[in-house]
Design a protein around this motif. Structure first.
Motif, PDB file in Angstrom:
ATOM      1  N   HIS A 111       0.832  -1.213   0.000  1.00 12.41           N
ATOM      2  CA  HIS A 111       0.000   0.000   0.000  1.00 12.41           C
ATOM      3  C   HIS A 111       0.861   1.257   0.000  1.00 12.41           C
ATOM      4  CE1 HIS A 111      -3.010  -2.988   0.928  1.00 12.41           C
ATOM      5  NE2 HIS A 111      -2.466  -3.230   2.095  1.00 12.41           N
ATOM      6  N   GLU A 113       3.413   1.990   1.585  1.00 16.12           N
ATOM      7  CA  GLU A 113       4.033   2.341   2.874  1.00 16.12           C
ATOM      8  C   GLU A 113       5.546   2.216   2.813  1.00 16.12           C
ATOM      9  OE1 GLU A 113       2.179  -0.031   5.875  1.00 16.12           O
ATOM     10  OE2 GLU A 113       0.159   0.691   5.412  1.00 16.12           O
ATOM     11  N   SER A 114       6.045   1.254   2.062  1.00 18.41           N
ATOM     12  CA  SER A 114       7.499   1.075   1.967  1.00 18.41           C
ATOM     13  C   SER A 114       8.163   2.300   1.342  1.00 18.41           C
ATOM     14  CB  SER A 114       7.832  -0.181   1.152  1.00 18.41           C
ATOM     15  OG  SER A 114       7.160  -0.181  -0.102  1.00 18.41           O
ATOM     16  N   GLU A 117       8.145   5.166   3.879  1.00 16.98           N
ATOM     17  CA  GLU A 117       9.206   4.916   4.870  1.00 16.98           C
ATOM     18  C   GLU A 117      10.573   5.290   4.299  1.00 16.98           C
ATOM     19  OE1 GLU A 117       8.933   0.896   6.249  1.00 16.98           O
ATOM     20  OE2 GLU A 117       6.835   1.110   6.839  1.00 16.98           O
ATOM     21  N   LEU A 144      -1.831   7.768   4.382  1.00 21.11           N
ATOM     22  CA  LEU A 144      -0.387   7.722   4.153  1.00 21.11           C
ATOM     23  C   LEU A 144       0.300   8.939   4.759  1.00 21.11           C
ATOM     24  CD1 LEU A 144      -0.347   6.401   0.480  1.00 21.11           C
ATOM     25  CD2 LEU A 144       0.445   5.185   2.516  1.00 21.11           C
ATOM     26  N   GLY A 147      -0.713   8.371   8.980  1.00 19.48           N
ATOM     27  CA  GLY A 147      -0.474   7.096   9.646  1.00 19.48           C
ATOM     28  C   GLY A 147      -1.763   6.350   9.924  1.00 19.48           C
ATOM     29  N   HIS A 150      -3.983   0.159   7.233  1.00 15.91           N
ATOM     30  CA  HIS A 150      -4.786   0.005   6.026  1.00 15.91           C
ATOM     31  C   HIS A 150      -5.968  -0.915   6.325  1.00 15.91           C
ATOM     32  CE1 HIS A 150      -5.882  -1.301   1.935  1.00 15.91           C
ATOM     33  NE2 HIS A 150      -5.348  -0.154   1.538  1.00 15.91           N
ATOM     34  N   ASP A 154      -1.894  -4.751   8.154  1.00 22.55           N
ATOM     35  CA  ASP A 154      -0.487  -4.389   7.979  1.00 22.55           C
ATOM     36  C   ASP A 154       0.205  -5.483   7.171  1.00 22.55           C
ATOM     37  OD1 ASP A 154      -0.468  -1.969   9.458  1.00 22.55           O
ATOM     38  OD2 ASP A 154      -0.527  -3.120  11.314  1.00 22.55           O
ATOM     39  N   TYR A 160       2.068   1.260  10.828  1.00 22.08           N
ATOM     40  CA  TYR A 160       2.447   2.333   9.923  1.00 22.08           C
ATOM     41  C   TYR A 160       2.205   3.663  10.624  1.00 22.08           C
ATOM     42  CZ  TYR A 160       2.470   5.592   6.057  1.00 22.08           C
ATOM     43  OH  TYR A 160       2.739   6.676   5.258  1.00 22.08           O
TER      44      TYR A 160
END
Length: 562
Positions: A111, A113-114, A117, A144, A147, A150, A154, A160
């Motif tokens: 989603h 998130e990587s 990050e 996003l 925080g 989703h 996770d 997140y």
């Protein structure tokens, strides 16, 4: 000569006088005045699209005077950012939008998130909002930013916490409240000088994103909202103003990454219409690389996929707050530097989580199959994808399939990757990088006249003088003329050699983005008897499996004439 006994007291007296005189000359209560100027460094990149791993094919190269150079990959990008940031403590890192969306599996599976990050680790400070930030709707974009988990959970097993940087946009409003989705601007303070940062989003975003992606939002004209924000900043006595805009210009393919030759597109009227006291425009969206000075304003673009890092150095007067000197340079994110250790740990984590899916071999090819279009606007990979979509919907009666070129995000390369699948083999991860949107295949009825209307909308799209040539399935052919009048450019449409009857009805497949009028192809909305099918990536993967080894098509279904 003076007597020695009398000389000693005299010398001591002179020494004390010198010491006290020296002490009196030093003002212990004051510090030296600050220098008259402050140097500020803006580092920027745009359209990263979740490219955590080094992108392959043409998406991972930059043209130089001596040939192509491999570029990109977040481990290398982070190193380049740190190297440049070390040159000036007054450094801000900026994103030009589309940091996420249209992403490889290593980002999309989590989603995005990587990627957020990774931006946090890199020290991203602010980013404009791109059209692809809305691929999953604005509520997901807010998640996003702020925080939270989703709805699907996770995917990586870790909570997140959100973005450490702030999204900005002056021209996106929430319908229900009338308020902006994100702040319009930010004032930055560097050792007493202030820099105003305004962000803007492509105003035609609703035409290039699915309706669900922008539901509940209103996109106002870029120029008016930039000028409104600049007016506020000027009232605040902010004299140095930078615009971070997810819109830009286009340059010929022969223009080198630090040049400005042949710049065209939306950015030119934006420059003409915005407050002349704006100093810098950091652009995006078009994936162009350019470094321009237009009427004393710096205008830059940094390609896509983290291949280019822009460095803008401003010297600002403490007394007036104005820029007294400015210079910009685009730097290639070469892969010859050391990898950043923190980024390597992050990429390794997500590669390991993705590997069981990404490394599955789903088919094979006989040579590179690229998205590079010929003079007719057709590409070998576009043909393969259109064929895959037609094959997947023949049970629904489809006889023609269309694919939008902007939805083809990477080439299929023959050489094996680091996953070890071997030359000629295509992994699921590679196929997903080509088709990352999870669009639904949509089959509709169109009259022959509707099909012609669709094809006529390829021209002056997205703006005057430009083209978006749809990729077409095998069996369908037509001719277009560059010199013919608008609305009359397309002729000789045929299906399996039989002329298209303008009054007859044909079953046509496209993705749900095109079916809703995306990319200004509003003629698709005339379609009736709509049936939703499978995801486009599933059709693509199955086609590769069923037809391997797949050879590059000749890309000669479309004929272009003067």
């Amino acid at each position: 000569m003076m007597d020695r006994k009398k000389q000693l007291p005299f010398l001591l007296l002179m020494m004390f006088a010198i010491v006290f005189t020296s002490i009196g000359a030093v003002d212990l209560g004051r510090t030296p005045p600050p220098p008259p100027t402050v140097k500020v460094q803006l580092l920027a990149f745009n359209d990263f699209h979740g490219a955590l791993e080094p992108p392959s094919g043409s998406a991972g190269r930059v043209l130089t005077a001596s040939g192509n150079v491999d570029a990109g990959g977040v481990e290398y990008l982070a190193t380049h950012v740190k190297m440049h940031a070390a040159e000036n403590p007054n450094t801000v890192l900026l994103g030009g939008g589309d940091l996420i969306g249209a992403s490889p599996l290593i980002s999309a599976l989590f989603h995005e998130e990587s990627t957020i990050e990774a931006m946090n680790l890199m020290g991203m400070d602010f980013s404009s909002v791109g059209n692809h930030e809305f691929d999953k709707g604005y509520m997901e974009l807010l998640r996003l930013q702020n925080g939270g988990q989703h709805p699907d959970g996770d995917a990586d097993g870790d909570p997140y916490l959100g973005a450490d940087f702030q999204y900005l946009s002056s021209n996106i409003f929430i319908d229900s409240t009338g308020k902006r989705l994100f702040p319009a601007y930010k004032v930055l303070n560097f050792n007493g000088v202030r820099v105003g940062l305004i962000a803007s989003t492509y105003e035609a975003t609703p035409t290039i994103v699915t309706p669900a992606g922008v539901a509940g939002l209103r996109f106002e004209p870029e120029i008016a909202q930039i000028n409104a924000a600049a007016k506020i900043l000027k009232r605040m006595k902010v004299k140095t103003i930078v615009v971070l805009i997810h819109n830009g210009g286009a340059v010929p393919s022969t223009t080198l990454y630090n040049d400005c030759t042949g710049l065209s597109g939306d950015i030119l009227p934006i420059l003409d219409g915005t407050d002349p006291e704006i100093d810098v425009f950091i652009t995006g969206h078009t994936h162009g690389a350019y470094n321009c000075n237009i009427n004393g304003r710096i205008v830059t673009g940094a390609m896509s996929n983290g291949r280019i890092l822009t460095d803008i150095d401003l010297t600002i007067s403490r007394k007036t707050g104005n820029v007294v000197q400015a210079q910009a340079a685009n730097h290639i994110v070469t892969r010859t530097v050391a990898k950043d250790a923190e980024m390597t740990a992050l990429v390794t984590k997500y590669k390991n989580l993705t590997a069981p899916i990404a490394n599955q071999v789903v088919g094979s090819i006989t040579a590179n199959i690229t998205r590079t279009a010929g003079a007719n606007g057709e590409s070998p990979l576009g043909d393969v994808i259109a064929d895959a979509q037609l094959a997947d919907t023949t049970a629904e009666g489809a006889v023609i399939a269309f694919m939008n070129p902007g939805g083809i995000r990477a080439d299929l390369t023959y050489a094996g990757s680091a996953a070890g699948e071997g030359d000629g083999n295509v992994t699921y991860g590679e196929a997903f990088t080509v088709q990352p949107f999870y669009n639904y295949l949509t089959t509709i009825d169109l009259k022959g006249s509707d099909i012609k209307a669709v094809l006529e909308q390829q021209f002056d799209n997205p703006s005057a003088g430009q083209m978006r040539v749809l990729q077409i399935s095998n069996g369908f052919t037509y001719t277009w003329s560059a010199s013919a009048a608008k609305g009359s450019k397309v002729s000789d449409m045929a299906l399996n050699g039989v002329p298209i009857d303008l009054d007859a009805t044909y079953r046509v497949t496209c993705n749900n983005f095109l079916a809703s009028g995306g990319d200004n192809f509003t003629a698709f909305t005339a379609g009736t008897n709509l049936v939703y099918g499978r995801f486009d990536i599933d059709a693509f993967v199955d086609y590769l499996a069923d037809n391997s080894p797949v050879a590059p098509p000749a890309a000669n279904r479309i004929t272009a004439v003067p």
